[in-house]
Each structure stands twice: as C-alpha cells, then as structure tokens.
Design a protein around this motif. Structure first.
Motif, PDB file in Angstrom:
ATOM      1  N   ASP A   1     -12.783   4.642 -12.968  1.00 31.91           N
ATOM      2  CA  ASP A   1     -13.847   5.328 -12.262  1.00 31.91           C
ATOM      3  C   ASP A   1     -13.435   6.777 -11.964  1.00 31.91           C
ATOM      4  OD1 ASP A   1     -16.290   5.364 -11.204  1.00 31.91           O
ATOM      5  OD2 ASP A   1     -15.922   3.974  -9.569  1.00 31.91           O
TER       6      ASP A   1
ATOM      7  N   THR B   1     -14.387  -3.564   4.461  1.00 32.78           N
ATOM      8  CA  THR B   1     -13.126  -3.294   5.130  1.00 32.78           C
ATOM      9  C   THR B   1     -13.180  -1.925   5.801  1.00 32.78           C
ATOM     10  OG1 THR B   1     -10.719  -3.294   4.892  1.00 32.78           O
ATOM     11  CG2 THR B   1     -11.952  -2.224   3.157  1.00 32.78           C
TER      12      THR B   1
ATOM     13  N   HIS C   1     -16.314   0.630   4.782  1.00 29.62           N
ATOM     14  CA  HIS C   1     -16.981   0.234   3.544  1.00 29.62           C
ATOM     15  C   HIS C   1     -18.004  -0.843   3.868  1.00 29.62           C
ATOM     16  CE1 HIS C   1     -13.918   2.387   1.252  1.00 29.62           C
ATOM     17  NE2 HIS C   1     -13.028   1.848   2.046  1.00 29.62           N
TER      18      HIS C   1
ATOM     19  N   THR D   1     -10.784   1.504   5.896  1.00 26.49           N
ATOM     20  CA  THR D   1      -9.599   2.135   5.331  1.00 26.49           C
ATOM     21  C   THR D   1      -9.213   3.309   6.198  1.00 26.49           C
ATOM     22  OG1 THR D   1     -10.443   1.605   3.148  1.00 26.49           O
ATOM     23  CG2 THR D   1      -8.662   3.179   3.237  1.00 26.49           C
TER      24      THR D   1
ATOM     25  N   ARG E   1      -7.985  -4.804   0.091  1.00 29.36           N
ATOM     26  CA  ARG E   1      -8.406  -5.819   1.059  1.00 29.36           C
ATOM     27  C   ARG E   1      -8.674  -7.092   0.287  1.00 29.36           C
ATOM     28  NH1 ARG E   1     -12.119  -8.740   1.061  1.00 29.36           N
ATOM     29  NH2 ARG E   1     -13.953  -7.636   1.726  1.00 29.36           N
TER      30      ARG E   1
ATOM     31  N   PHE F   1     -21.057   7.727  -0.744  1.00 32.21           N
ATOM     32  CA  PHE F   1     -20.048   8.195   0.192  1.00 32.21           C
ATOM     33  C   PHE F   1     -20.739   9.102   1.201  1.00 32.21           C
ATOM     34  CE2 PHE F   1     -17.351   6.934  -3.285  1.00 32.21           C
ATOM     35  CZ  PHE F   1     -16.184   6.500  -2.679  1.00 32.21           C
TER      36      PHE F   1
ATOM     37  N   LYS G   1      -7.509   6.980  -3.565  1.00 28.30           N
ATOM     38  CA  LYS G   1      -7.732   8.412  -3.399  1.00 28.30           C
ATOM     39  C   LYS G   1      -6.651   9.097  -4.196  1.00 28.30           C
ATOM     40  CE  LYS G   1      -8.028  11.896   0.182  1.00 28.30           C
ATOM     41  NZ  LYS G   1      -9.413  12.308   0.047  1.00 28.30           N
TER      42      LYS G   1
ATOM     43  N   GLU H   1       1.901   4.439  -3.365  1.00 27.57           N
ATOM     44  CA  GLU H   1       1.950   5.901  -3.305  1.00 27.57           C
ATOM     45  C   GLU H   1       3.174   6.459  -4.012  1.00 27.57           C
ATOM     46  OE1 GLU H   1       1.663   6.788   0.856  1.00 27.57           O
ATOM     47  OE2 GLU H   1      -0.229   5.703   1.035  1.00 27.57           O
TER      48      GLU H   1
ATOM     49  N   LEU I   1       1.837   3.673   7.769  1.00 28.84           N
ATOM     50  CA  LEU I   1       1.097   4.270   6.667  1.00 28.84           C
ATOM     51  C   LEU I   1       0.807   5.751   6.873  1.00 28.84           C
ATOM     52  CD1 LEU I   1      -1.337   1.583   5.274  1.00 28.84           C
ATOM     53  CD2 LEU I   1       0.655   2.568   4.210  1.00 28.84           C
TER      54      LEU I   1
ATOM     55  N   LYS J   1      -5.720   1.379  -1.013  1.00 29.22           N
ATOM     56  CA  LYS J   1      -6.015   0.361  -0.004  1.00 29.22           C
ATOM     57  C   LYS J   1      -6.487  -0.900  -0.710  1.00 29.22           C
ATOM     58  CE  LYS J   1      -7.857  -1.575   3.703  1.00 29.22           C
ATOM     59  NZ  LYS J   1      -7.216  -1.971   4.924  1.00 29.22           N
TER      60      LYS J   1
ATOM     61  N   TYR K   1      -9.595   0.579  -2.686  1.00 29.67           N
ATOM     62  CA  TYR K   1     -10.024   1.959  -2.514  1.00 29.67           C
ATOM     63  C   TYR K   1      -8.879   2.831  -2.979  1.00 29.67           C
ATOM     64  CZ  TYR K   1     -10.645   6.391  -0.080  1.00 29.67           C
ATOM     65  OH  TYR K   1     -10.725   7.715   0.216  1.00 29.67           O
TER      66      TYR K   1
ATOM     67  N   GLU L   1       0.835  -1.204   0.000  1.00 28.19           N
ATOM     68  CA  GLU L   1       0.000   0.000   0.000  1.00 28.19           C
ATOM     69  C   GLU L   1       0.864   1.247   0.000  1.00 28.19           C
ATOM     70  OE1 GLU L   1      -3.032  -0.248   2.982  1.00 28.19           O
ATOM     71  OE2 GLU L   1      -3.738  -2.152   2.203  1.00 28.19           O
TER      72      GLU L   1
ATOM     73  N   LYS M   1       1.758   9.548   6.599  1.00 29.97           N
ATOM     74  CA  LYS M   1       2.597  10.198   5.592  1.00 29.97           C
ATOM     75  C   LYS M   1       3.953  10.617   6.161  1.00 29.97           C
ATOM     76  CE  LYS M   1      -0.196  10.529   1.972  1.00 29.97           C
ATOM     77  NZ  LYS M   1      -0.253   9.279   1.317  1.00 29.97           N
TER      78      LYS M   1
ATOM     79  N   GLU N   1     -11.977  10.086  -5.365  1.00 28.11           N
ATOM     80  CA  GLU N   1     -11.786   8.782  -4.738  1.00 28.11           C
ATOM     81  C   GLU N   1     -12.758   7.788  -5.343  1.00 28.11           C
ATOM     82  OE1 GLU N   1     -12.505   9.118  -0.590  1.00 28.11           O
ATOM     83  OE2 GLU N   1     -14.296  10.296  -0.883  1.00 28.11           O
ATOM     84  N   ALA N   2     -12.376   6.527  -5.264  1.00 28.27           N
ATOM     85  CA  ALA N   2     -13.225   5.498  -5.855  1.00 28.27           C
ATOM     86  C   ALA N   2     -13.063   4.207  -5.092  1.00 28.27           C
ATOM     87  CB  ALA N   2     -12.868   5.295  -7.325  1.00 28.27           C
ATOM     88  N   VAL N   3     -14.148   3.440  -5.092  1.00 29.83           N
ATOM     89  CA  VAL N   3     -14.127   2.113  -4.488  1.00 29.83           C
ATOM     90  C   VAL N   3     -14.438   1.141  -5.602  1.00 29.83           C
ATOM     91  CG1 VAL N   3     -15.275   0.563  -2.887  1.00 29.83           C
ATOM     92  CG2 VAL N   3     -14.917   2.923  -2.252  1.00 29.83           C
ATOM     93  N   SER N   4     -13.628   0.117  -5.721  1.00 31.22           N
ATOM     94  CA  SER N   4     -13.851  -0.834  -6.794  1.00 31.22           C
ATOM     95  C   SER N   4     -13.913  -2.240  -6.211  1.00 31.22           C
ATOM     96  CB  SER N   4     -12.717  -0.684  -7.798  1.00 31.22           C
ATOM     97  OG  SER N   4     -12.559  -1.820  -8.566  1.00 31.22           O
ATOM     98  N   ARG N   5     -14.844  -3.031  -6.715  1.00 26.63           N
ATOM     99  CA  ARG N   5     -14.981  -4.389  -6.185  1.00 26.63           C
ATOM    100  C   ARG N   5     -14.981  -5.408  -7.309  1.00 26.63           C
ATOM    101  NH1 ARG N   5     -19.303  -5.697  -2.115  1.00 26.63           N
ATOM    102  NH2 ARG N   5     -20.779  -4.992  -3.676  1.00 26.63           N
TER     103      ARG N   5
ATOM    104  N   GLU O   1      -2.696   9.109  -3.904  1.00 21.72           N
ATOM    105  CA  GLU O   1      -2.422   9.624  -2.560  1.00 21.72           C
ATOM    106  C   GLU O   1      -2.503   8.490  -1.545  1.00 21.72           C
ATOM    107  OE1 GLU O   1      -2.484  13.007  -1.387  1.00 21.72           O
ATOM    108  OE2 GLU O   1      -2.916  12.651   0.737  1.00 21.72           O
ATOM    109  N   ARG O   2      -3.492   7.627  -1.745  1.00 18.04           N
ATOM    110  CA  ARG O   2      -3.658   6.504  -0.830  1.00 18.04           C
ATOM    111  C   ARG O   2      -4.270   5.373  -1.615  1.00 18.04           C
ATOM    112  NH1 ARG O   2      -3.473   2.739   2.377  1.00 18.04           N
ATOM    113  NH2 ARG O   2      -4.847   2.395   4.152  1.00 18.04           N
TER     114      ARG O   2
ATOM    115  N   ARG P   1     -22.769   3.237  -5.518  1.00 16.31           N
ATOM    116  CA  ARG P   1     -21.725   3.750  -4.631  1.00 16.31           C
ATOM    117  C   ARG P   1     -22.279   4.951  -3.867  1.00 16.31           C
ATOM    118  NH1 ARG P   1     -19.775  -0.182  -5.945  1.00 16.31           N
ATOM    119  NH2 ARG P   1     -17.812  -0.643  -6.949  1.00 16.31           N
TER     120      ARG P   1
ATOM    121  N   ILE Q   1     -11.720  -5.851  -2.601  1.00 15.79           N
ATOM    122  CA  ILE Q   1     -12.088  -4.439  -2.651  1.00 15.79           C
ATOM    123  C   ILE Q   1     -10.843  -3.571  -2.643  1.00 15.79           C
ATOM    124  CG2 ILE Q   1     -12.625  -4.518  -0.160  1.00 15.79           C
ATOM    125  CD1 ILE Q   1     -14.643  -2.253  -0.710  1.00 15.79           C
TER     126      ILE Q   1
END
Ligand code: SF4
Ligand code: SF4
Lengths: 393, 160, 114
Positions: free
Chosen positions: A84, B56, B71, B58, A325, B31, A312, A52, B140, A323, A310, A48, B142, A295-299, A320-321, B29, A308
């Motif tokens: 996305d 999960t 999530h 995050t 799982r 948020f 950003k 970056e 993690l 994630k 994530y 992870e 920064k 940002e986006a979440v993809s599964r 930037e980030r 989706r 999953i």
C-alpha cells in the motif's frame, strides 16, 4: 444465591488452553464468577520496537514470528501494508496463492482449536482423532511452502513460491479427506452428550455486547453478527472467490464450535474454487528497498478474527512505527463479559472458546479475602474440581 | 459519489474548524486529523454514523508530541483512522471507554507504552509491563532506544 | 456414540505416528532446510549476510577470498539468503536435525578452495 463474601482467584499466568501465559484475576462468590480482571504481557517480546530496527525485507520474517499458528495472516497483513505504501499490487496469481495458503491455514488453525476444545471438556478421544486428521492439512502446507509452521510464502509484491501443477491432485485429495472427516466430526459434536452438556448455554455473549465490546472473528460470528473482513474489506483475491459467512445465533461455546466447523467446510470449497480458477502469470513484482514516507492501515481476517497492522514510514529502509493488534486482544473484553455469572469449572472451556493465542495453565492460587491465605492448586487438582462438578450434573 | 466521500463530507460538516485535514488515500481508508478537544464529540457522532467497531488505538512518538490514532471501522468495511496529537510531557486525553467499552484494553496498552493518561478510565494499572517496571519509562517512545531498555531490564533482575 | 465405533475401528489400524528416531519420514521436495554455500559460485558480495533477518551469516573479508560463517542456531530456514544471492550460490538442503549440545558445533564455515 449469595455467600456474602467474594473470593479472589488468580488464574495463570500459566494457563490451561494453549501454550502461552496469561493471567486472570477472578472474583468469585461461591462458585459463581462476579468479576474478571485480565493481565496480559507475559509473552510480550517487544516486537513493535524490533520492527523499527529491521529492514522491510527482514520484517517479513519478523511478522511471521508474531504467531506460530496464524503466521500467514500476519505476513499477508504486513506485505499488504507495505505494498500500500509503495503503491504496488501483487499480480493476480500471487493473490490467488495468498488466498489458498490463508484458507489452508484457517483449516489447520480451526481444527487445532477444535481439538483443544475437545481436550478442555475432557473428550480426549475426539482430540486425538482431530489432531491426527489435522496432519493432512499440515502436510499440504509443507508440500506447498516447504515448512509446516512458518510458510514464508509472502513477500512484498507477491509470493515467493508457486503452487505447481504436480501438487494440485494431492491437495485436492487431502481436501476431500478433510471434508469427509469434518462432516463426520460435526455429526459427532452435535450428537455427543459430553459436548452438549459442557458447551450449550455456556459463555453466552449477546450480539449487542459483542458489538459494543468490539469482538472479532468467529467469536463475533457465533453471536449472530455477520462480519468478516474477507467480505467487508476484501484483500488478496477474496473479491473474486464466492463464499458464505458462517454465523450462528446460539451465542454460546457450542455455536463457536459450529461456526468454526462451518468455516472449515467453507474454506475447503474456497480452496477448490481458487485452484480451479487460478490465473497464470507472474508471481511477484520487483519492489525497491526504500519506502517513501507515508502511512497505511492493513486488515486481514486471521483465523481468530480481524487482524490490523498500521505502518508509518519515513523514507528510509526501516519503518518508523509499526503497530500490530492481534485478534485475541480484541476478544478479551468480550471474554471477560462472557465469564461473568459462570461457574469456576467452566472457565477453561470459555477461555478456550475465543481461541486465545496465549495460555497454558499450570497452577492456580485461591486467595481468601478474609484471611488473605493463598492456596495454590496445580492443574491436576483443578481438573479434579472440574470433573467432580460435572459428575454431580 | 463514493461512500468514502459522503462520509468525509459529513465529518467536515459536523466538525468544521475542529478538523485539521481529512484524506482518502485509497478505497475504504480514511485518515482524519482532528483537534484534541473534538475527540469525544467526534467518536460520539461517528458511532451514531455506524463506526461502532474500534479496531485499535495506535500511539506514535513524533518529534513534537504523541500522536494517537483511533482506528474505527464502519460495519467492518471502511476503516477510519482518527488522529490527534497530545503534548509529550504529561499527555492527557479524555477516555472513550464510556462511549465504546471495547476501548478499555487499548487505552491501557497506550498508557503502558507511551505514558498517555486517559482521564476517566476505570483502571489504568499496567497491562503489559511488569509491576516492577520503573515509572516514567515508556518503552515505545523513541527516546528509549533498545540498548537503554536492555540495560534497564538487567538492572531490574539484579535487584531481585 | 458415533465416536465409540470409530475408536474401536482404530484398534485394528496401523498407528498414525512413526517411531521417530528409528523411523523417519523424508521431507517433501522443496523443503526449506539448512542452507549450504557453493563457494565456487560465490563472489563475496555480502548480500546474503545483509538480507538475513536473524544475523545468521557472518562474512569475513570480501570478494573471492571471503569466508562465510553460518550459525545454524540462529537460522530461521526462511531461504531469504538463497533468494537474494545474485549468483545462486546458496541451496537449501533437506536435513532438519540440527540439535546439538554445543553452539560451536552449529557453526558451518565455507571458504573457496583454490
Ligand atoms: S535461511 Fe534465512 S535465517 Fe537462515 S541464513 Fe538464510 S537468510 Fe538467514
Ligand atoms: S549473496 Fe551469494 S555471491 Fe553474495 S556473498 Fe552471499 S553467497 Fe556469495
């Protein structure tokens, strides 16, 4: 029956099933497991953080290397998240090719797992046969993508290679062969007493527990819960391809075997359908190097269950980030639940039953709580205990 | 009305001023940005609504705090990302393991990587990091660039 | 029982494996092996080196005088370099046996011959 005292058994970090390390601390009473404490991270590579520091294109290949068995699932999930963010969509032909590669991967992963399960219960003949036939699907994957393991098919905005018409007859031929073999293996698995004795009613996970503990994939479906990201949250071309969700309500290791066999057959039909109905056209759309903030979440439904990602972004060429799982982590609480109340000898097959993406047992240490003495056991002596118990059955 | 909009309307009604923003960037989706104190309450009613599956948790290191994103999935289809922010020094959040037992490992993971304390969690021992990993270093965040972590790991090995 | 019949049948069949390294199977068409550079086409833009996910390509100099060092030990055989090259100067070969006792023998250098 209780023996009055519990004994702690650290299991791992080297482990019997697959080739990755993982540690479990078992509390046992006699031969019965009363508590399990998992400890992961022996294979933590800081991916992870590494995400970056790389550009979006470079990260495709990094995502691919999260796992060697579901490499395509991870890249699909990654590129979908980035698509996305960019607001682009892969062209129809690319989406079909993604499905074909993903389903081939599922076949290869499930047959790999079936082999391992057979090996775990001491049925090595079946293991050898399964793995030999698995080569057929590996060969098609190599033919399509240029590599047996890391297919590198996906890219942001589409796929990198086409499935050309010359390869299609070969793919269909191999699928026919695989279908015949899988049906045969299902017959063997259903009738062989070795398999039935070692798997029926072992590692039971009740449907309510499965949902409560957030289990995913075949582990969840083998508890009778109809849940599949491909149907619930369709991606690629899954909304256009008909398929059944295979479930079984036995809730034990044997149902997990049946579910995976059923999924192999289902995948074969899906690939046939996709090859027939694949539209022609572009393979990829051009995308910019810089991704706007968001940002986006993809599964994705990986062979082991829901995966999953994530992401950003901050408007530069690097995320930037990021994630990730993976499905195995999601199944570990459920795994701990199924282990409680089972015999020590059944640990390997129950562990292997969730198709973990870690493992390889090397040694075991038994700690007697009273004397605090440690007794190291290597794999062979552990095997002997296992065999002895089953001779008694 | 889309399914997503119905859910958004319900969340708005239930949480009222405890909610900061909700958006639906695309199909399936959602948020939602909520206030810290509303966490347990929202997880509870979302679970009753059918968001039983926690995919999960995050953690994201922002300039002004740590963002936690839960999530949650509704029968596998709609993925709701519930987000809240905690302050950076001594971050504390109530645990949700009593509502969703499947969150056990995810909370431990975030605890390892970001140093967020989940109050009431049964066991927050290291899950991913080694036992000898120095306290107060959260990989993690920064602040801990890769170079810094690398040196740290080498030093640890020197001690052995 | 079904498996016993199957196992006996296989006693009379050819083995499923090859006696590698004495017998080899040729990789299929389109195999992603080691990339090689055609320096007559290369204009030395450096794109391949910047896109490479594993830092396997080192550019020394720019333009037509540029030298390219390829470290096979780092290469993932992903083919991104050949995909990114605007001049189609990189081709993926068929070879896959790169193991060696020293890292130095895994460096390939390319230079334009005048
Ligand atoms: S094939 Fe991939 S890893 Fe190898 S040099 Fe080219 S871009 Fe780099
Ligand atoms: S991308 Fe192509 S033209 Fe540019 S330096 Fe690399 S090989 Fe040469």
């Amino acid at each position: 029956m209780s023996y009055g005292s519990t004994i702690k058994v650290p299991f791992g970090p080297q482990h019997p099933a697959l080739k990755e390390p993982e540690h479990f601390l078992f509390k046992i009473d006699g031969d019965i497991i009363v508590n399990v404490k998992p400890r992961i991270g022996y294979n933590h590579r800081g991916i992870e953080k590494a995400f970056e520091r790389r550009t979006y294109i470079q990260n495709i290949y990094l995502a691919e290397r999260i796992c060697g068995i579901c490499s395509d699932a991870h890249t699909t999930c990654y590129v979908q998240a980035i698509e996305d963010l960019l607001g682009v969509e892969a062209p129809p032909r690319a989406r079909y090719i993604r499905v074909i590669v993903a389903e081939l991967e599922r076949i290869h992963s499930h047959s790999l797992w079936l082999g391992i399960a057979a090996h775990e219960i001491g049925f090595d003949t079946l293991f050898m046969h399964l793995w030999r036939d698995r080569e057929a699907v590996m060969d098609i994957l190599e033919l399509i993508s240029g590599n047996r393991v890391h297919y590198a098919m996906n890219t942001i905005g589409g796929v990198r290679r086409d499935i050309v018409s010359e390869t299609i007859p070969k793919v269909i031929g191999s699928l026919d062969f695989l279908e015949k073999r899988t049906k045969y293996y299902m017959k063997v698995l259903r009738s062989e007493p070795t398999v039935l004795k070692r798997t029926v009613d072992i590692g039971v996970l009740k449907p309510e527990d499965a949902v409560e503990l957030c289990a995913v994939g075949p582990t969840l479906r083998a508890s009778g819960v109809k849940n599949d990201v491909r149907r619930d949250d369709p991606y690629a071309a899954y909304d256009e391809i008909p398929f059944n969700i295979v479930t079984d309500d036995g809730c034990d290791v044997f149902s997990r075997i049946l579910v995976r066999c059923g999924e192999i057959l289902e995948s074969i039909n899906m690939i046939r359908y996709a090859l027939d109905h694949m539209p022609s056209g572009m393979l990829r759309v051009r995308v910019p190097m810089v991704v706007k903030p968001g940002e986006a979440v993809s599964r994705v439904e990986a062979p082991r269950g829901e995966l999953i990602h994530y992401v950003k972004s901050n408007g530069s060429t690097r995320p930037e980030r990021y994630k990730v799982r993976s499905p195995t982590l999601a199944n570990i609480p459920a795994l701990c639940k199924m282990l409680i109340g089972q015999h020590v000898a059944d640990i390997p097959i129950i562990l292997a039953g969730i198709d973990p993406c870690f493992a390889c047992m090397d040694r075991l240490v038994f700690v007697d709580v009273k004397t605090n003495k440690k007794k190291a056991l290597d794999f062979e002596s552990f095997r002997k205990i296992v065999r002895k118990r089953h001779e008694l059955l | 009305m889309r399914r997503e909009d119905k859910i958004v309307a319900e969340i708005r009604e239930r949480l009222k001023e405890k909610i900061i923003t909700v958006e639906v960037p695309r199909e399936r989706r959602i948020f939602a940005y909520i206030k810290l104190e509303a966490l347990k309450e929202s997880i509870k009613f979302l679970k009753d609504m059918g968001f039983k599956h926690l995919s999960t948790i995050t953690g994201v290191d922002m300039e002004d705090g740590i963002e936690l994103i839960y999530h949650l999935a509704l029968d596998g289809s709609i993925e709701l990302s519930l987000r809240l922010k905690v302050q950076k020094d001594d971050p504390r959040v109530p645990t949700i393991t009593d509502i969703i037992p499947g969150a056990v490992l995810y909370e431990r993971e975030v605890h390892d990587m970001f140093g967020v304390n989940f109050e009431g969690h049964p066991d927050l021992s290291p899950l991913i990091l080694p036992e000898k990993w120095p306290r107060n270093i959260y990989p993690l965040r920064k602040k801990y660039a890769l170079e810094r972590l690398r040196n740290l790991i080498f030093k640890e090995e020197d001690i052995e | 029982m079904a498996i016993i019949v199957e196992a006996i049948k296989h006693l009379f069949k050819r083995p499923a494996t090859l006696r590698y390294p004495f017998e080899k199977e040729a990789p299929p068409k389109g195999f992603r092996g080691r990339p090689i550079w055609d320096m007559h086409r290369c204009v030395g833009c450096g794109l391949c080196s910047r896109m490479c996910p594993s830092g396997a390509i080192e550019m020394i100099g720019r333009g037509h005088e540029a030298r390219i060092k390829h470290y096979v030990d780092r290469c993932l055989f992903c083919g991104q370099c050949s995909e990114s090259c605007p001049r189609n100067a990189i081709r993926l070969m068929n070879d896959f046996e790169h193991a060696s006792y020293s890292r130095d023998s895994m460096i390939y250098e390319y230079k334009r011959e005048s």
